[in-house]
Design a protein around this motif. Structure first.
Motif, PDB file in Angstrom:
ATOM      1  N   GLY A  32       0.840  -1.189   0.000  1.00  0.00           N
ATOM      2  CA  GLY A  32       0.000   0.000   0.000  1.00  0.00           C
ATOM      3  C   GLY A  32       0.868   1.228   0.000  1.00  0.00           C
ATOM      4  O   GLY A  32       2.068   1.166  -0.270  1.00  0.00           O
ATOM      5  N   VAL A  46      -2.934   8.370   6.509  1.00  0.00           N
ATOM      6  CA  VAL A  46      -3.867   7.376   5.990  1.00  0.00           C
ATOM      7  C   VAL A  46      -3.062   6.349   5.197  1.00  0.00           C
ATOM      8  O   VAL A  46      -2.252   6.711   4.336  1.00  0.00           O
ATOM      9  CB  VAL A  46      -4.931   8.015   5.077  1.00  0.00           C
ATOM     10  N   HIS A  47      -3.278   5.077   5.496  1.00  0.00           N
ATOM     11  CA  HIS A  47      -2.651   3.998   4.736  1.00  0.00           C
ATOM     12  C   HIS A  47      -3.676   3.467   3.737  1.00  0.00           C
ATOM     13  O   HIS A  47      -4.712   2.932   4.126  1.00  0.00           O
ATOM     14  CB  HIS A  47      -2.176   2.896   5.674  1.00  0.00           C
ATOM     15  N   ARG A  48      -3.369   3.647   2.456  1.00  0.00           N
ATOM     16  CA  ARG A  48      -4.255   3.198   1.396  1.00  0.00           C
ATOM     17  C   ARG A  48      -3.747   1.861   0.873  1.00  0.00           C
ATOM     18  O   ARG A  48      -2.583   1.728   0.482  1.00  0.00           O
ATOM     19  CB  ARG A  48      -4.307   4.227   0.268  1.00  0.00           C
ATOM     20  N   CYS A  49      -4.621   0.866   0.872  1.00  0.00           N
ATOM     21  CA  CYS A  49      -4.212  -0.473   0.450  1.00  0.00           C
ATOM     22  C   CYS A  49      -5.456  -1.226   0.001  1.00  0.00           C
ATOM     23  O   CYS A  49      -6.551  -0.679  -0.043  1.00  0.00           O
ATOM     24  CB  CYS A  49      -3.482  -1.209   1.581  1.00  0.00           C
ATOM     25  N   PRO A  56     -15.294   1.499  -1.190  1.00  0.00           N
ATOM     26  CA  PRO A  56     -14.238   1.809  -0.231  1.00  0.00           C
ATOM     27  C   PRO A  56     -14.668   1.533   1.205  1.00  0.00           C
ATOM     28  O   PRO A  56     -15.835   1.672   1.565  1.00  0.00           O
ATOM     29  CB  PRO A  56     -13.969   3.296  -0.461  1.00  0.00           C
ATOM     30  N   VAL A  58     -13.330   2.337   5.281  1.00  0.00           N
ATOM     31  CA  VAL A  58     -12.481   3.165   6.144  1.00  0.00           C
ATOM     32  C   VAL A  58     -12.447   2.534   7.525  1.00  0.00           C
ATOM     33  O   VAL A  58     -13.495   2.191   8.090  1.00  0.00           O
ATOM     34  CB  VAL A  58     -13.020   4.609   6.219  1.00  0.00           C
ATOM     35  N   PRO A  82     -11.128  -1.482  -1.508  1.00  0.00           N
ATOM     36  CA  PRO A  82     -10.034  -0.552  -1.285  1.00  0.00           C
ATOM     37  C   PRO A  82     -10.141  -0.025   0.147  1.00  0.00           C
ATOM     38  O   PRO A  82     -11.230   0.352   0.599  1.00  0.00           O
ATOM     39  CB  PRO A  82     -10.281   0.564  -2.309  1.00  0.00           C
ATOM     40  N   PHE A  84      -8.898   2.415   3.444  1.00  0.00           N
ATOM     41  CA  PHE A  84      -8.271   3.627   3.949  1.00  0.00           C
ATOM     42  C   PHE A  84      -8.187   3.459   5.460  1.00  0.00           C
ATOM     43  O   PHE A  84      -9.195   3.560   6.165  1.00  0.00           O
ATOM     44  CB  PHE A  84      -9.091   4.857   3.568  1.00  0.00           C
ATOM     45  N   ALA A 118      -9.849  11.615   0.094  1.00  0.00           N
ATOM     46  CA  ALA A 118      -9.756  10.301  -0.545  1.00  0.00           C
ATOM     47  C   ALA A 118     -10.651  10.192  -1.774  1.00  0.00           C
ATOM     48  O   ALA A 118     -10.562   9.205  -2.512  1.00  0.00           O
ATOM     49  CB  ALA A 118     -10.116   9.215   0.463  1.00  0.00           C
TER      50      ALA A 118
END
Length: 303
Positions: A32, A46-49, A56, A58, A82, A84, A118
């Protein structure tokens, strides 16, 4: 005087960041990217992976923690969504608070700004403990931003009493004990976090952080009735935060679209104690939004 969460010294902050980065590299299971989001309350990490398609999701951690509370869950959740995964501003993570969060409305505004950055119009929002309370604030003030809501032993359904603070103190003492004592205490205290050696080392580094977030006020019945987002609520039978059966009954009597479950034998640290079950419930609920209360459904029990 503004109530801003911060480390006691630059040296303490540097030590924590070193521990955080090392622990993240050791534990985070999927690729990510780490991004810092500008909000009115400060830069939010924020870690997006996870997958690029799908709706999405969260994830919000509990008080005194960071996004690493979700490390056992992101691989499973990220297969469908996805993700967040947020370091809450004002907590000992990689976010840097600049303005105080005074109440739940501020918490909702901060979270809405993260979603704006995001590019997420509507999300499946999942919150654990204090993160569950923050999630409820967004459901109250900006329900149009949510598809579903999943609350994992959330704050906000009963006053935080002496039992919880004694549990915290006892858990803190147990964390400093030798391994065999700590492992035994995990069972006595119903606190699976005591089995997480890497996270405990990070928690020790976070002792130098001054946390200044608003307490999780108990939501009144009319406030809960206003939460119409389909909601999953998982409660630990042995949680020190509240009486699980009473919290479930209150949710079911006040919230118009909730499915509440008490997990037998589990404590407040559901994320660590039963990660497979929690992830499976979140995935199922995000897919269906089914809030039916079929009492014939067999409850999950530890294997």
């Amino acid at each position: 005087m503004a109530r801003i969460g911060e480390f006691r010294s630059p040296a303490a902050r540097a030590r924590f960041y070193t521990a955080y980065d090392r622990t993240f590299a050791q534990l985070w299971p999927i690729p990510g990217e780490a991004l810092d989001v500008a909000t009115s309350y400060g830069a939010t990490r924020v870690h997006r992976c996870g997958r690029g398609d799908g709706d999405p999701m969260v994830l919000l951690h509990g008080a005194g923690g960071s996004c690493l509370a979700w490390y056992r869950h992101v691989a499973a959740l990220g297969e469908r969504h996805p993700l967040f995964v947020v370091d809450t501003v004002g907590e000992p993570g990689r976010s840097v608070q600049e303005e105080p969060l005074r109440d739940g409305r501020d918490g909702a505004l901060w979270l809405a700004q993260v979603l704006d950055w995001a590019g997420v119009d509507r999300a499946h929002l999942v919150g654990f403990s204090y993160g569950g309370w923050l999630a409820l604030q967004l459901a109250r003030y900006a329900p149009h931003r949510l598809r579903t809501l999943a609350l994992i032993d959330p704050a906000g359904f009963a006053a935080v009493g002496a039992r919880f603070y004694l549990w915290l103190v006892a858990s803190g003492c147990a964390a400093l004990a030798p391994g065999p004592v700590r492992r035994a205490a995990a069972g006595w205290l119903a606190n699976g976090t005591l089995l997480e050696s890497d996270l405990l080392r990070l928690t020790m580094a976070a002792v130098a952080f001054r946390r200044r977030l608003p307490p999780p006020e108990v939501l009144r019945d009319h406030e809960l009735r206003a939460v119409r987002t389909p909601t999953l609520m998982l409660l630990g039978e042995r949680s020190a935060l509240h009486d699980a059966d009473r919290a479930r009954a209150r949710a079911e009597s006040a919230m118009p679209a909730v499915r509440a479950e008490v997990v037998p034998g589990a404590g407040h640290a559901l994320l660590m104690e039963h990660p497979e079950m929690v992830s499976a419930r979140i995935i199922e609920f995000a897919a269906t939004g089914d809030v039916s209360r079929d009492r014939s459904r067999s409850p999950w029990r530890p294997g």
